[in-house]
Design a protein around this motif. Structure first.
Motif, mmCIF file in Angstrom:
data_model
loop_
_atom_site.group_PDB
_atom_site.id
_atom_site.type_symbol
_atom_site.label_atom_id
_atom_site.label_comp_id
_atom_site.label_asym_id
_atom_site.label_seq_id
_atom_site.Cartn_x
_atom_site.Cartn_y
_atom_site.Cartn_z
ATOM 1 N N LYS A 139 31.180 -16.656 -4.605
ATOM 2 C CA LYS A 139 29.763 -16.349 -4.801
ATOM 3 C C LYS A 139 28.872 -17.529 -4.396
ATOM 4 C CE LYS A 139 30.491 -12.347 -7.095
ATOM 5 N NZ LYS A 139 31.955 -12.227 -7.001
ATOM 6 N N GLY A 185 35.473 -5.829 -4.519
ATOM 7 C CA GLY A 185 34.909 -5.253 -5.738
ATOM 8 C C GLY A 185 33.682 -4.444 -5.385
ATOM 9 N N ASN A 186 32.576 -5.166 -5.122
ATOM 10 C CA ASN A 186 31.316 -4.523 -4.791
ATOM 11 C C ASN A 186 31.153 -4.248 -3.300
ATOM 12 O OD1 ASN A 186 29.195 -3.419 -6.153
ATOM 13 N ND2 ASN A 186 28.454 -5.356 -6.968
HETATM 14 C C1 LIG Z 1 32.850 -11.135 -6.604
HETATM 15 C C2 LIG Z 1 34.305 -11.448 -6.366
HETATM 16 C C3 LIG Z 1 35.143 -10.607 -5.593
HETATM 17 C C4 LIG Z 1 34.674 -9.290 -5.010
HETATM 18 O O1 LIG Z 1 33.759 -9.468 -3.965
HETATM 19 P P1 LIG Z 1 32.805 -8.247 -3.527
HETATM 20 O O2 LIG Z 1 31.857 -8.806 -2.543
HETATM 21 O O3 LIG Z 1 32.141 -7.787 -4.789
HETATM 22 O O4 LIG Z 1 33.684 -7.187 -2.942
HETATM 23 C C5 LIG Z 1 36.466 -10.998 -5.388
HETATM 24 N N1 LIG Z 1 36.944 -12.124 -5.932
HETATM 25 C C6 LIG Z 1 36.179 -12.962 -6.672
HETATM 26 C C7 LIG Z 1 36.785 -14.193 -7.247
HETATM 27 C C8 LIG Z 1 34.840 -12.658 -6.911
HETATM 28 O O5 LIG Z 1 34.089 -13.487 -7.679
#
Ligand SMILES: *Cc1c(COP(=O)(O)O)cnc(C)c1O
Length: 497
Positions: A110, A265-266
């Protein structure tokens, strides 16, 4: 220009970043993609990360000047990363590499976007005549909150407030947030769970009364959520950067296709890879890796996105515990052939019926680029162990999901291209699960910090200072509020700081 996935209005990138969400509820996407010829991509090989970022971002953000972007990029990546390469590429075996995106201040990917976003927002405000202080509100289940606080820390003209569920985050995550310094950061615990915090923040965003109080104080609310194009665009850079590193070290010839396997995830991270592909990066397959919450695996296999009757699992890869992948809307828009009506209709179905199905032509387009797979808890813990014992490489739980999915993909397809696993967090961010995976039997008797000490002792890897120093830092934020008193708590807090 940018356009909404659900309408026809066109705006400049700076306006899209300032707004976050389009007024019609859609997400902003580039109307056309820049094209990077192979010579330009090859030339990145001899550049440091900041210069690579400038090359890519200036083409995606044409209403920003090179000078502006250069300064912003230097502000984001010039300090605060513990590796000068910013996003180093590490070789695991003959055909597999890990792209490490966790060398920033909060040890997760992030940071790659949230270190840059505040600068992009400030520039966007300036370009659009917005003179008020930009007040960022975040509800977090753990990782995004700290990354946002670090990103906005003491950035002039901004303020950042994070709400977290009082009993819903790990001790390390809580300490990371409540020890944040700076004059413009706020952290508030909510008596409730993550959903309470999230819906409270949404309510504040929707409140005209709150907006007018803020306006009187010279403030305007904004979001650092991953639907903001300003969070997506910095992520495109590191896919080009990884490719440039493969050329630089002679692992590939310019033009050779490479696969990326992304723990998802997202859908923001993997979508950035797709945008890099559409801008000319030679990508073979994008492999979408899920944990037990495998709604995306099912979607890519069948064309049906279905969250009705789907249990929500809490896993040891919590940042991927998501059922509604908000950035998928951007891909859907592309699959429809850029049809805003069709996209809006599918998204409406998702909210009313908790399910939608794309047609055969869309599914064909999807599967032409994307492969998929999922790894359950046992598979990911076995993968951590295997990579450690066979390749001497220690990976976190999220990265392990991608690694396990890639292993199965290669077995299934025999694909001989080079593969890049996107590594999204430091193993020390998920110390107990990683320690258990490599064979420690006494994990349950230790707290997160003791696990990290032991992980370092057992593996000889270095425990990051930000984890090591955490228990000794002073707590600077101790406000707690009821879930129906979040806006009052904010207003109270703004009086005192
Ligand atoms: C947010 C996150 C993900 C998922 O990423 P997306 O862009 O939401 O698909 C995977 N691994 C970690 C450690 C994250 O913090």
């Amino acid at each position: 220009m940018m356009r909404s996935t659900r309408g026809s209005e066109r705006v400049q990138p700076s306006q899209a970043i300032l707004r976050g969400l389009a007024p019609d509820g859609g997400l902003y996407v580039p109307e056309t993609f820049p094209e990077f010829p192979m010579e330009t991509i090859t030339a990145l090989a001899d550049m440091p990360y900041e210069s690579r970022a400038l090359q890519i971002l200036s083409r995606f953000l044409p209403d920003f000047t090179e000078e502006e972007l250069k300064e912003a990029i230097h502000g984001a990546y010039g300090t605060g990363f513990d590796d000068a390469r910013i996003a180093p590429l590490v070789k695991l075996d003959d055909a597999t590499y890990a792209l490490e995106l966790w060398h920033g201040p909060t040890l997760a990917f992030k940071d790659m976007a949230l270190q840059l976003l505040p600068y992009l927002l400030m520039l966007s405000a300036k370009k659009n005549g917005e003179k008020r202080e930009i007040f960022i509100l975040v509800a977090t289940s753990g990782d995004t909150g700290k990354a946002a606080l670090e990103g906005f820390l003491d950035v002039p003209g901004t303020r950042c407030a994070v709400f977290y569920p009082q009993d819903g985050v790990s001790r390390a995550q809580r300490l990371q947030m409540v020890t944040t310094g700076g004059r413009n950061t706020h952290v508030i615990a909510v008596r409730g769970n993550f959903d309470d915090a999230q819906s409270g923040v949404k309510q504040i965003f929707g409140s005209n009364e709150f907006a007018s109080v803020m306006n009187e104080q010279g403030r305007v609310l904004s979001s650092a959520n991953s639907i903001n194009f300003g969070r997506l665009v910095p992520q495109i850079v590191y896919y080009f950067s990884a490719y440039a590193d493969l050329i630089k070290t002679g692992q590939i010839q310019p033009g050779e296709e490479v696969n990326f396997c992304v723990p998802t995830g997202n859908f923001g991270d993997i979508l950035a890879a797709d945008y890099a592909r559409r801008a000319g990066l030679p990508v073979g397959r994008l492999i979408c890796a899920s944990n037990t919450n495998k709604v995306l695996t099912d979607f890519i296999e069948t064309g049906v996105y279905d969250i009705s009757n789907r249990p929500f699992y809490k896993t040891v890869a919590p940042s991927m515990d998501i059922l509604i992948s908000s950035n998928l809307e951007r891909l859907i828009f592309t699959l429809t052939g850029n049809d805003p009506l069709c996209t809006a209709d599918l998204m409406r179905q998702l909210s009313s019926e908790k399910r939608y199905q794309i047609d055969g032509e869309m599914l064909r387009r999807l599967q032409a680029v994307y492969a998929c797979g999922y790894a359950d808890e046992k598979a990911l813990e076995d993968e951590i162990s295997r990579r450690w014992h066979e390749n001497n490489y220690l990976m976190d739980t999220h990265t392990a999901v991608a690694s396990a999915v890639l292993r199965k993909y290669v077995e299934r397809t025999g694909d001989t291209r080079k593969h890049v696993i996107v590594s999204t967090a430091s193993p020390y961010k998920f110390g107990p699960a990683v320690l258990r995976s490599i064979g420690a039997l006494d994990v349950d008797t230790m707290d997160d910090f003791e696990c990290c000490v032991k992980l370092s002792a057992l593996t000889g890897t270095r425990e990051p200072d930000v984890i090591k120093n955490l228990p000794g830092l002073p707590v600077r934020h101790d406000m707690v509020c009821d879930r129906d008193k979040m806006s009052e708590a904010l207003i109270e807090m703004l009086k005192t700081r």
